[in-house]
Design an enzyme around this catalytic site. Structure first.
Site, mmCIF file in Angstrom:
data_model
loop_
_atom_site.group_PDB
_atom_site.id
_atom_site.type_symbol
_atom_site.label_atom_id
_atom_site.label_comp_id
_atom_site.label_asym_id
_atom_site.label_seq_id
_atom_site.Cartn_x
_atom_site.Cartn_y
_atom_site.Cartn_z
ATOM 1 N N ASP A 147 -2.537 12.139 -2.159
ATOM 2 C CA ASP A 147 -2.496 13.602 -2.116
ATOM 3 C C ASP A 147 -2.631 14.145 -3.539
ATOM 4 O OD1 ASP A 147 -1.808 16.305 -1.905
ATOM 5 O OD2 ASP A 147 -0.299 15.938 -0.356
ATOM 6 N N LYS A 191 -1.925 22.436 -6.556
ATOM 7 C CA LYS A 191 -1.291 23.447 -7.393
ATOM 8 C C LYS A 191 -0.664 22.809 -8.618
ATOM 9 C CE LYS A 191 -0.245 26.642 -3.594
ATOM 10 N NZ LYS A 191 0.817 27.378 -2.867
ATOM 11 N N ASP A 196 9.400 7.145 2.167
ATOM 12 C CA ASP A 196 8.919 7.572 0.858
ATOM 13 C C ASP A 196 8.530 6.322 0.075
ATOM 14 O OD1 ASP A 196 8.657 8.342 -1.794
ATOM 15 O OD2 ASP A 196 10.412 9.636 -1.796
ATOM 16 N N THR A 206 -11.072 3.187 3.459
ATOM 17 C CA THR A 206 -10.148 4.087 4.143
ATOM 18 C C THR A 206 -10.943 5.177 4.846
ATOM 19 O OG1 THR A 206 -9.876 5.789 2.414
ATOM 20 C CG2 THR A 206 -8.550 3.775 2.186
ATOM 21 N N HIS A 207 -10.253 5.954 5.683
ATOM 22 C CA HIS A 207 -10.912 7.085 6.333
ATOM 23 C C HIS A 207 -11.370 8.123 5.311
ATOM 24 C CE1 HIS A 207 -8.888 5.413 9.930
ATOM 25 N NE2 HIS A 207 -9.913 5.929 10.562
ATOM 26 N N PHE A 208 -10.606 8.287 4.224
ATOM 27 C CA PHE A 208 -11.009 9.241 3.194
ATOM 28 C C PHE A 208 -12.294 8.783 2.511
ATOM 29 C CE2 PHE A 208 -6.796 11.230 3.354
ATOM 30 C CZ PHE A 208 -7.147 12.554 3.157
ATOM 31 N N GLU A 209 -12.421 7.485 2.238
ATOM 32 C CA GLU A 209 -13.661 7.007 1.626
ATOM 33 C C GLU A 209 -14.829 7.232 2.585
ATOM 34 O OE1 GLU A 209 -15.952 3.191 -0.362
ATOM 35 O OE2 GLU A 209 -14.395 2.847 1.154
ATOM 36 N N GLU A 257 0.839 -1.206 0.000
ATOM 37 C CA GLU A 257 0.000 0.000 0.000
ATOM 38 C C GLU A 257 0.864 1.242 0.000
ATOM 39 O OE1 GLU A 257 -3.822 2.099 2.195
ATOM 40 O OE2 GLU A 257 -2.519 0.802 3.393
ATOM 41 N N ASP A 269 -11.082 10.602 -4.693
ATOM 42 C CA ASP A 269 -12.319 11.384 -4.694
ATOM 43 C C ASP A 269 -12.179 12.623 -5.563
ATOM 44 O OD1 ASP A 269 -10.444 12.472 -2.969
ATOM 45 O OD2 ASP A 269 -11.927 13.243 -1.552
#
Length: 247
Positions: free
Chosen positions: A153, A157, A130, A226-229, A78, A189
């Site tokens: 991420d 920009k 990384d 995931t928490h983002f989902e 992951e 997303d």
């Protein structure tokens, strides 16, 4: 939106098997103050064993697996584990596989490792490092059953978009590290990132896809990948999902 305060790491947890703080090279683009704070060693940093980065290089798949997990099993990787909801659930539900997660933000990696420790998911290991470098320099060729990139991420920009993890050099490395039949999963997303990311994978690799992923109903408030989902779907916003296969 400011980040919520992070949970404390339980002092009684032994993270020595689950957490590897490695050498980290941060991007040239400045990190925002909150991200910079998360990137620094924090709670529990003195409670874990350390393995040198170089000691994991140039290993066979069997050596690499045994060094990290103490056994040889199908390996899933992951990129950007965040707070570890995916890797902890996946490791617990698929004990026949090994899971290696890499997270740039040190304290997020530590939280992810603590989730693994709480579930005693010894088939999961977190690195604070990384992910692109780990993939390129440490992961053995044709060793991965799957690679997972969830809600990376977006580097909003335009000047920083070259730092997006779904970029030609990284997806070519993913292809090289996947075994035949291995899958690359990419969810986000951000519609623009999804479209450009899928196009990058299609034009930079020979992976077959994209294949769609059907959204399934959540059975409870934490039944998300995931928490983002979770945050995205609870706000009735779309999630863009795909996977590719190495033939």
């Amino acid at each position: 939106m400011p980040r919520r305060s992070l949970p404390k790491i339980q002092g009684s947890l032994d993270l020595s098997h689950f957490f590897l703080p490695m050498e980290v090279e941060y991007p040239d683009a400045p990190l925002d103050p909150e991200t910079a704070a998360l990137a620094q060693p924090g709670d529990g940093a003195d409670k874990v064993a350390r393995i040198s980065y170089d000691s994991l290089a140039n290993m066979s798949f069997e050596e690499f697996s045994n060094r990290l997990f103490g056994r040889v099993a199908p390996l899933e990787f992951e990129i950007g584990s965040g707070k570890g909801l995916f890797i902890s659930n996946a490791a617990a539900s698929r004990p026949e596989h090994n899971f290696l997660g890499v997270e740039l933000a040190y304290r997020y990696a530590l939280i992810s490792a603590s989730r693994l420790a709480k579930k005693n998911a010894v088939n999961g290991v977190m690195m604070a490092a990384d992910a692109a470098k780990v993939l390129r320099e440490l992961v053995p060729a044709e060793s991965l059953t799957a690679a997972h990139i969830y809600f990376p991420d977006p580097w909003w920009k335009k000047a920083h978009r070259k730092r997006r993890i779904v970029r030609p050099s990284v997806v070519r490395d993913v292809e090289a590290k996947l075994m035949k039949g291995g899958k690359l999963h990419f969810w986000t997303d951000v519609k623009e990132y999804f479209e450009t990311g899928v196009e990058t994978i299609k034009t930079s690799t020979s992976l077959v896809g994209p294949f769609p992923v059907t959204e399934r109903p959540a059975e409870n408030e934490m039944d998300f990948l995931t928490h983002f989902e979770r945050r995205t779907r609870l706000n009735d916003l779309p999630v863009y999902r795909s996977y590719f296969v190495k033939m």
